[in-house]
Design a protein around this motif. Structure first.
Motif, mmCIF file in Angstrom:
data_model
loop_
_atom_site.group_PDB
_atom_site.id
_atom_site.type_symbol
_atom_site.label_atom_id
_atom_site.label_comp_id
_atom_site.label_asym_id
_atom_site.label_seq_id
_atom_site.Cartn_x
_atom_site.Cartn_y
_atom_site.Cartn_z
ATOM 1 N N MET A 163 74.978 2.970 24.372
ATOM 2 C CA MET A 163 75.961 2.522 23.698
ATOM 3 C C MET A 163 75.675 1.081 23.345
ATOM 4 O O MET A 163 75.983 0.784 21.996
ATOM 5 N N SER A 164 74.924 0.113 24.103
ATOM 6 C CA SER A 164 74.603 -1.033 23.667
ATOM 7 C C SER A 164 73.632 -0.923 22.676
ATOM 8 O O SER A 164 73.663 -1.864 21.640
ATOM 9 N N ALA A 197 77.590 10.772 14.687
ATOM 10 C CA ALA A 197 77.064 11.800 15.472
ATOM 11 C C ALA A 197 76.286 11.200 16.798
ATOM 12 O O ALA A 197 76.494 11.622 17.804
ATOM 13 N N ALA A 198 75.717 10.026 16.437
ATOM 14 C CA ALA A 198 74.789 9.545 17.807
ATOM 15 C C ALA A 198 76.048 8.962 18.693
ATOM 16 O O ALA A 198 75.723 9.359 19.936
ATOM 17 N N GLY A 199 77.207 8.293 18.123
ATOM 18 C CA GLY A 199 78.326 8.127 19.004
ATOM 19 C C GLY A 199 78.614 9.271 19.942
ATOM 20 O O GLY A 199 79.069 9.211 21.066
ATOM 21 N N ALA A 200 78.809 10.327 19.341
ATOM 22 C CA ALA A 200 79.409 11.409 19.813
ATOM 23 C C ALA A 200 78.349 11.909 21.127
ATOM 24 O O ALA A 200 78.851 12.139 22.180
ATOM 25 N N LEU A 247 82.910 15.889 22.396
ATOM 26 C CA LEU A 247 82.600 16.122 20.762
ATOM 27 C C LEU A 247 83.757 16.080 20.151
ATOM 28 O O LEU A 247 84.344 15.043 19.265
ATOM 29 N N PHE A 248 85.090 16.630 20.805
ATOM 30 C CA PHE A 248 86.411 16.629 20.157
ATOM 31 C C PHE A 248 86.901 15.327 20.014
ATOM 32 O O PHE A 248 87.639 14.616 19.101
ATOM 33 N N LEU A 249 86.885 14.638 21.246
ATOM 34 C CA LEU A 249 87.459 13.220 21.276
ATOM 35 C C LEU A 249 86.707 12.206 20.498
ATOM 36 O O LEU A 249 87.491 11.100 19.897
ATOM 37 N N SER A 250 85.534 12.547 20.197
ATOM 38 C CA SER A 250 84.702 11.295 19.555
ATOM 39 C C SER A 250 85.049 11.481 18.015
ATOM 40 O O SER A 250 84.932 10.455 17.220
ATOM 41 N N PHE A 251 85.248 12.806 17.477
ATOM 42 C CA PHE A 251 85.588 13.069 16.165
ATOM 43 C C PHE A 251 87.117 12.932 15.803
ATOM 44 O O PHE A 251 87.624 12.914 14.810
ATOM 45 N N LEU A 252 87.831 12.784 16.939
ATOM 46 C CA LEU A 252 89.508 12.727 16.681
ATOM 47 C C LEU A 252 89.981 11.475 16.025
ATOM 48 O O LEU A 252 90.630 11.546 15.044
ATOM 49 N N PRO A 253 89.243 10.256 16.229
ATOM 50 C CA PRO A 253 89.676 8.841 15.526
ATOM 51 C C PRO A 253 89.434 9.126 14.081
ATOM 52 O O PRO A 253 90.294 8.891 13.112
ATOM 53 N N GLU A 254 88.096 9.980 13.804
ATOM 54 C CA GLU A 254 87.856 10.092 12.546
ATOM 55 C C GLU A 254 88.841 11.026 11.566
ATOM 56 O O GLU A 254 89.194 10.734 10.561
ATOM 57 N N ALA A 255 89.092 12.075 12.338
ATOM 58 C CA ALA A 255 90.270 13.055 11.950
ATOM 59 C C ALA A 255 91.446 12.122 11.652
ATOM 60 O O ALA A 255 92.273 12.489 10.521
ATOM 61 N N ILE A 256 91.913 11.622 12.610
ATOM 62 C CA ILE A 256 93.270 10.681 12.501
ATOM 63 C C ILE A 256 93.160 9.944 11.299
ATOM 64 O O ILE A 256 94.065 9.631 10.300
ATOM 65 N N ILE A 313 76.942 12.232 26.747
ATOM 66 C CA ILE A 313 76.152 11.833 28.183
ATOM 67 C C ILE A 313 76.965 11.239 29.347
ATOM 68 O O ILE A 313 77.105 11.764 30.353
ATOM 69 N N GLY A 314 77.956 10.233 28.770
ATOM 70 C CA GLY A 314 78.754 9.991 29.684
ATOM 71 C C GLY A 314 79.992 10.934 30.393
ATOM 72 O O GLY A 314 80.218 10.697 31.429
ATOM 73 N N ALA A 315 80.375 11.763 29.373
ATOM 74 C CA ALA A 315 81.378 12.798 29.891
ATOM 75 C C ALA A 315 80.707 13.578 30.910
ATOM 76 O O ALA A 315 81.170 14.273 31.865
ATOM 77 N N VAL A 316 79.511 14.059 30.754
ATOM 78 C CA VAL A 316 78.514 15.084 31.650
ATOM 79 C C VAL A 316 78.463 14.276 32.905
ATOM 80 O O VAL A 316 78.595 14.989 34.035
ATOM 81 N N GLY A 317 78.344 13.167 32.820
ATOM 82 C CA GLY A 317 78.054 12.059 33.965
ATOM 83 C C GLY A 317 79.211 12.081 34.892
ATOM 84 O O GLY A 317 79.207 12.369 36.135
ATOM 85 N N LEU A 318 80.249 11.664 34.175
ATOM 86 C CA LEU A 318 81.557 11.476 34.848
ATOM 87 C C LEU A 318 82.020 13.055 35.261
ATOM 88 O O LEU A 318 82.688 13.183 36.494
ATOM 89 N N ASN A 319 81.675 14.148 34.509
ATOM 90 C CA ASN A 319 82.194 15.360 34.970
ATOM 91 C C ASN A 319 81.507 15.822 36.280
ATOM 92 O O ASN A 319 82.143 16.418 37.063
ATOM 93 N N LEU A 320 80.267 15.508 36.448
ATOM 94 C CA LEU A 320 79.745 15.712 38.003
ATOM 95 C C LEU A 320 80.288 15.110 38.859
ATOM 96 O O LEU A 320 80.574 15.795 40.055
#
Lengths: 290, 348
Positions: free
Chosen positions: B239-240, B48-51, B279-288, B56-63
């Motif tokens: 992330m670090s 969840a913390a990774g997500a 959120l979707f892509l963070s949990f995708l690897p887990e789902a796979i 944060i990163g996606a919101v930043g890039l989205n701007l």
């Protein structure tokens, strides 16, 4: 002086590989207005296909190219049909993102088929050193330079003398007008993909013969961006020249400035070129009005 | 009779949300997020913390990409700058965490000017390639500036405490990441309704026309780069803290592609979309992973042998499929469902 000549020669050889890959970029950009981020992956995939063919049929160089290139062309057509054609009329950004997605897919699939370990792939070429003047060359290196020259000549004739090539230039100049003139734009796009995938096959075989055939071959595609930017995204022949220049610059940077610069010299050149002459040396300057 | 959702004044147009129902759902969501440690174990919290960091990163890039329309494939470069700044300040210089994280953001924002300034003359694909070049240059500078960055050895983070909590443990770190994520999302939501956000959208829609309307392109494009990179730098810093060992191999090109996939999948230009996509892509690897595990032994060994390839293929397929079939992204799905719900049994 000898050191300089050696750097120049090896620079030209790696530049020839960049040039060939960059020609593929430019060809697709010219015809479709899209930067194909999967070009490096096409190079890798076609090289692996050639490797499998060579392993099962035991062919020498020219027959191998003759067998691989048609397969690559069909591959280009199929990829265009599945991934790019349905996106016709969508924003450029979306199509470019599709090529990025395609790139990651090809990369994954290739590693899953052929595994992560690199192969030796002489491509039916001998490995005896040939001397030209004082400079030693492997035959594969000379073939790479020769192939670039042949491809440049072929591209020039195709674009300026053949009906289809002129149609491609017309599509590049103005897609709507070309369509009104009765040019099948979708066919031109497909042709650009299949030709650029043919060039990718030649580049891939020769690159693998010169270095190694490994899953990081796709990276050569990204490393060819400086070449295509330097030449101008829409200039096929400019891309070839850009490739040679970048190859030499990289080698000189490595030889005279320091270790590790080889990898980024080209990218530094990109940033500089884009700041000074954003449309490249041979590219067409676009003027925009509201 | 009023039969729809009307905005009658400018103030109503720019409110965060005028619907009590939305606010109620936001409150529920917050309550669930705060109570999450009661339901999931340490592994779940770490995911969840990774997500959160991805959000944060996606919101930043989205701007930058979604709101301003400046395509960047150099995301991994700014993440690397943020992560390394934070890690080095904490590990080598003994800075406190409340100073090192903002410093990571500020340094990313300043360095982004290096890409931002050339971008003033560049458009579309040329800009995309410049940002790509930038990411490579950053990675190599980090790799070869060994005196400062430890080069290929990477940086181990020391044990970090904030307000008496040990951030190397999953639960405190989760709350820490959650707090920053909420702050970032609020900043982004509010930015898009200010003068700056509206100027960005004008630039995205037509930059020359925006210039004619009196928008200072230089200023707003640079601002987009700086704010976006600031947020991405903070994501890198978190992330670090999350992975606790920073190495340049982590910041490969796939990370930039992943980030772009997040905002495309969520819906370009929408902050809620960026969050959903992340959120979707963070949990995708887990789902796979779970999907492969359910098919028993041979398939789960294939998975462990080719983790990165399978993940890469999944990202690629997701990008291609969404652009082809649902260009509006997940947020578009949501809008369709909502319209269907409120208009049923009529089609439109």
């Amino acid at each position: 002086m000898d050191f300089f000549l050696l750097l120049l020669a090896t620079g030209l050889v790696s530049g020839a590989a960049y040039g060939m890959i960059a020609m593929g970029f430019a060809l697709i950009y010219k015809a479709t207005g899209v930067v194909n981020f999967a070009q490096g992956e096409l190079v890798m995939l076609t090289a692996y296909i050639a490797f499998s063919i060579a392993a099962s049929l035991n062919l020498s160089f020219f027959p191998l190219v003759a067998v691989t290139v048609p397969i690559a062309m069909v591959l280009g057509l199929v990829l265009e049909r599945i991934f790019i054609r349905p996106m016709l009329g969508e924003p450029i950004f979306a199509i470019v993102m599709v090529t990025i997605g395609l790139a990651v897919i090809i990369r994954g699939v290739t590693i899953m088929i052929w595994g992560p370990d690199p192969f030796d792939f002489p491509a039916g070429l001998s490995t005896n050193v040939v001397f030209i003047g004082d400079i030693p060359f492997y035959p594969a290196q000379l073939y790479a330079l020769g192939a670039l020259a042949v491809l440049v000549a072929a591209a020039w004739f195709f674009l300026h003398r053949s009906r289809m090539g002129i149609a491609m230039r017309a599509v590049a100049a103005n897609e709507k007008a070309a369509m009104l003139m009765g040019i099948g734009v979708a066919r031109v796009h497909a042709l650009a993909w299949s030709l650029s995938s043919a060039i990718a096959a030649v580049a891939g075989i020769l690159f693998a013969a010169n270095f190694k055939l490994g899953p990081d071959l796709w990276f050569q595609g990204l490393k060819s961006f400086p070449a295509v930017i330097l030449g101008g995204l829409d200039s096929v022949i400019g891309a070839a020249i850009g490739g040679l220049v970048i190859g030499v610059i990289e080698n000189m940077a490595q030889g005279y400035l320091g270790q590790g610069l080889r990898e980024i010299a080209g990218f530094v050149v990109i940033v500089l070129v884009l700041m000074i002459r954003p449309y490249g040396l041979f590219g067409e300057r676009e003027i925009e009005r509201v | 009779m009023r039969t729809g959702h009307f905005k009658e004044s400018y103030a109503e147009l720019v409110t965060l949300s005028d619907s009590a129902v939305t606010w109620a759902w936001v409150a529920v969501l917050l309550a669930v997020l705060i109570a999450l440690p009661l339901f999931v174990g340490n592994y779940g919290l770490s995911l969840a913390a990774g997500a959160m960091i991805a959000v944060i990163g996606a919101v930043g890039l989205n701007l930058l990409v979604g709101t301003t329309g400046l395509i960047s494939i150099g995301q991994s470069g700014f993440l690397a700058i943020g992560a390394y700044t934070n890690a080095l300040l904490l590990a080598d210089h003994g800075w406190p965490i409340w100073a090192s994280i903002p410093a990571a953001g500020v340094l990313s924002a300043l360095i982004s000017l290096l890409v931002g300034i050339p971008s003033l003359r560049l458009k579309g694909l040329y800009l995309a390639i410049t940002t790509l070049a930038f990411a490579f240059i950053v990675n190599h500078v980090i790799l070869y500036a060994e005196e400062i960055t430890h080069g290929p050895n990477g940086v181990f983070l020391p044990k970090i405490t904030a307000l008496g909590f040990d951030l190397s443990r999953d639960r405190p770190f989760y709350y820490f990441a959650l707090a920053i994520t909420i702050a970032v999302v609020l900043v982004a939501l509010n930015l898009s309704r200010t003068r700056i956000g509206r100027a960005w959208m004008a630039i995205r829609d037509h930059d020359i026309a925006a210039r004619v309307m009196g928008i200072d392109l230089v200023r707003y494009k640079l601002l987009a780069f700086m704010i976006s990179s600031f947020l991405v730098g903070i994501a890198g810093a978190l992330m670090s803290l999350h992975i606790r060992f920073v190495n340049i191999d982590v910041f490969g090109l796939i990370l930039s592609i992943e980030a772009l996939a997040m905002i495309i999948l969520g819906g370009l230009g929408s902050i809620a979309g960026a969050i959903l996509g992340a959120l979707f892509l963070s949990f995708l690897p887990e789902a796979i992973r779970i999907a492969f595990a359910t098919f028993g032994d041979p398939s789960s060994t294939t998975y462990t042998a080719y983790v990165y390839e399978i993940r890469g293929i999944a990202y690629g397929v997701v990008i291609v499929a969404f652009l082809r079939f649902k260009p509006d992204g997940l947020i578009g799905f949501w809008r369709d469902i909502r319209r269907y719900w409120s208009n049923w049994p009529l089609a439109y």
